[in-house]
Design a protein around this motif. Structure first.
Motif, PDB file in Angstrom:
ATOM      1  N   THR A 199       0.849  -1.190   0.000  1.00 42.88           N
ATOM      2  CA  THR A 199       0.000   0.000   0.000  1.00 42.88           C
ATOM      3  C   THR A 199       0.883   1.238   0.000  1.00 42.88           C
ATOM      4  O   THR A 199       2.050   1.184   0.370  1.00 42.88           O
ATOM      5  CB  THR A 199      -0.913   0.035   1.237  1.00 42.88           C
ATOM      6  OG1 THR A 199      -0.100   0.007   2.421  1.00 42.88           O
ATOM      7  CG2 THR A 199      -1.873  -1.145   1.241  1.00 42.88           C
ATOM      8  N   GLN A 249      -4.012   2.694  -8.898  1.00 42.68           N
ATOM      9  CA  GLN A 249      -4.162   3.707  -7.851  1.00 42.68           C
ATOM     10  C   GLN A 249      -3.308   4.935  -8.134  1.00 42.68           C
ATOM     11  O   GLN A 249      -3.700   6.066  -7.836  1.00 42.68           O
ATOM     12  CB  GLN A 249      -3.763   3.091  -6.503  1.00 42.68           C
ATOM     13  CG  GLN A 249      -4.000   3.988  -5.299  1.00 42.68           C
ATOM     14  CD  GLN A 249      -3.573   3.314  -4.006  1.00 42.68           C
ATOM     15  OE1 GLN A 249      -2.862   2.307  -4.009  1.00 42.68           O
ATOM     16  NE2 GLN A 249      -3.987   3.874  -2.891  1.00 42.68           N
ATOM     17  N   GLU A 266      -2.342  -3.746  -7.920  1.00 39.65           N
ATOM     18  CA  GLU A 266      -3.443  -2.800  -7.759  1.00 39.65           C
ATOM     19  C   GLU A 266      -2.948  -1.366  -7.576  1.00 39.65           C
ATOM     20  O   GLU A 266      -3.685  -0.415  -7.824  1.00 39.65           O
ATOM     21  CB  GLU A 266      -4.312  -3.207  -6.565  1.00 39.65           C
ATOM     22  CG  GLU A 266      -5.041  -4.540  -6.755  1.00 39.65           C
ATOM     23  CD  GLU A 266      -5.903  -4.901  -5.560  1.00 39.65           C
ATOM     24  OE1 GLU A 266      -5.984  -4.084  -4.620  1.00 39.65           O
ATOM     25  OE2 GLU A 266      -6.501  -5.993  -5.576  1.00 39.65           O
ATOM     26  N   ILE A 267      -1.701  -1.208  -7.152  1.00 38.46           N
ATOM     27  CA  ILE A 267      -1.143   0.128  -6.945  1.00 38.46           C
ATOM     28  C   ILE A 267      -1.021   0.876  -8.266  1.00 38.46           C
ATOM     29  O   ILE A 267      -1.117   2.105  -8.316  1.00 38.46           O
ATOM     30  CB  ILE A 267       0.212   0.038  -6.224  1.00 38.46           C
ATOM     31  CG1 ILE A 267      -0.005  -0.425  -4.779  1.00 38.46           C
ATOM     32  CG2 ILE A 267       0.948   1.369  -6.242  1.00 38.46           C
ATOM     33  CD1 ILE A 267       1.265  -0.568  -3.975  1.00 38.46           C
ATOM     34  N   GLU A 286      -9.582  -1.686 -14.251  1.00 36.41           N
ATOM     35  CA  GLU A 286      -9.649  -0.308 -13.769  1.00 36.41           C
ATOM     36  C   GLU A 286      -8.745   0.610 -14.583  1.00 36.41           C
ATOM     37  O   GLU A 286      -9.104   1.757 -14.858  1.00 36.41           O
ATOM     38  CB  GLU A 286      -9.268  -0.255 -12.287  1.00 36.41           C
ATOM     39  CG  GLU A 286     -10.229  -0.993 -11.369  1.00 36.41           C
ATOM     40  CD  GLU A 286     -11.659  -0.494 -11.507  1.00 36.41           C
ATOM     41  OE1 GLU A 286     -11.845   0.744 -11.567  1.00 36.41           O
ATOM     42  OE2 GLU A 286     -12.586  -1.325 -11.552  1.00 36.41           O
ATOM     43  N   LEU A 315       0.161  10.003  -1.244  1.00 35.78           N
ATOM     44  CA  LEU A 315      -0.855  10.179  -2.273  1.00 35.78           C
ATOM     45  C   LEU A 315      -1.321  11.627  -2.371  1.00 35.78           C
ATOM     46  O   LEU A 315      -1.551  12.151  -3.455  1.00 35.78           O
ATOM     47  CB  LEU A 315      -2.055   9.272  -1.991  1.00 35.78           C
ATOM     48  CG  LEU A 315      -1.821   7.766  -2.118  1.00 35.78           C
ATOM     49  CD1 LEU A 315      -3.091   7.004  -1.782  1.00 35.78           C
ATOM     50  CD2 LEU A 315      -1.340   7.402  -3.509  1.00 35.78           C
TER      51      LEU A 315
END
Length: 341
Positions: A141, A170, A166-167, A203, A147
């Motif tokens: 994460t 993001q 998944e990062i 995504e 961020l």
């Protein structure tokens, strides 16, 4: 009167101050900002030019790295590491990237995250556009504080090295899609003891970046077989878990009809290079690169085009399709007249 750094800088005409700072390397500017509060404000208002078109950020749980390069030579730039310490923050800085090199200083009572973000904000304040941005994330994460530091960064080439796929989805929204032309997504899970994982592009494909990027490279992550989703790119390099004869034949049909996609590289540890390829396409042109590296190459005429489709299967675990001109073919190679459509 007493000649302090602040007196000297503020008394100079702005044109002269700008010229002086343009001669300073970025580490010197960071050091000057720490002289006093007034000097820091003076430098920040002046915004000395930063000549570093390539930036790298390294994000780990207990340390953060910031590297700037001018793009001429790999070692021409600087690297600063901000590491969590029981007494504060251990800062390491040098002109070359590498562990155990450079000068170190312990800043008592200083939070490593806050210091990193302050100086990262300074970099972005001086220079908001980069030719290349290399973001390496070594955690599952990303801290919310980091961020929040990102905005619509303008960059032409972006490399995302991630531990968790998944990062990638993001982090992409923090980069301006209108300037992004080349995107590479790589994995830190390349240890032989770890199996290559899959990346879900659902995504990412929803973002504007998917439409504006011309060159896409997804390395060390398997993607699902859905080649029509990649046809709008100009160049694509991806990995599949397994490549069958049926997949190869389908790719050949697709690439003959493709117009935007000019180069496709597919990596795999399991490619079926069986006799059916020779039965279908004929004998290949063999290029023995080294004693252990061989390339089997077929050339196909593209209907209603002066270009030739080059199809290569490499013993290094990859196959590639490339649209080339006939004069780029080896002299003793032949064009395979096979009806694929």
């Amino acid at each position: 009167r007493e000649m302090t750094a602040n007196n000297l800088l503020t008394d100079l005409p702005q044109e002269l101050s700008t010229q002086i700072f343009n001669e300073c390397d970025f580490l010197s500017i960071l050091s000057l900002r720490k002289v006093c509060h007034a000097t820091r404000e003076f430098i920040d208002d002046l915004k000395p030019i930063s000549d570093f078109p390539i930036i790298m950020l390294l994000i780990n749980k207990n340390w953060l790295g910031l590297k700037l390069e001018n793009g001429v030579k790999h070692h021409e730039g600087f690297y600063v590491k901000y590491e969590k310490h029981e007494k504060g923050c251990m800062v390491t800085w040098n002109t070359e990237y590498g562990e155990g090199q450079g000068k170190k200083k312990l800043l008592d009572g200083c939070n490593f995250m806050e210091l990193f973000l302050n100086e990262f904000h300074l970099v972005m304040k001086f220079q908001h556009h980069f030719n290349g941005f290399d973001l390496q994330v070594y955690t599952d994460t990303v801290a919310p504080e980091i961020l929040k530091a990102f905005e619509k960064i303008e960059v032409e080439y972006l490399e995302l090295g991630v531990w968790n796929p998944e990062i990638a989805a993001q982090m992409l929204p923090f980069f301006n899609p209108t300037t992004l032309k080349i995107l590479k997504i790589s994995s830190h899970r390349v240890d032989a003891e770890l199996e290559k994982s899959f990346i879900d592009l659902t995504e990412i494909a929803k973002l504007d970046h998917w439409k504006t990027v011309k060159s896409l490279d997804i390395d060390a992550f398997y993607v699902n077989y859905d080649i029509p989703s990649f046809l709008h790119f100009t160049e694509v390099a991806i990995s599949w878990q397994r490549i069958s004869y049926e997949m190869i034949f389908k790719l050949m049909e697709t690439m003959v009809q493709a117009y935007s996609l000019r180069y496709l590289l597919v990596r795999s540890d399991n490619i079926e290079n069986d006799e059916r390829l020779i039965q279908t396409f004929g004998e290949p042109f063999v290029e023995q690169v080294t004693s252990e590296h061989r390339r089997d190459i077929w050339y196909f005429r593209i209907p209603e085009s002066e270009e030739i489709l080059e199809f290569v299967i490499s013993t290094k675990g990859a196959l590639a399709f490339d649209r080339i001109k006939s004069e780029e073919m080896p002299q003793n190679a032949e064009i395979t007249e096979v009806t694929i459509l």
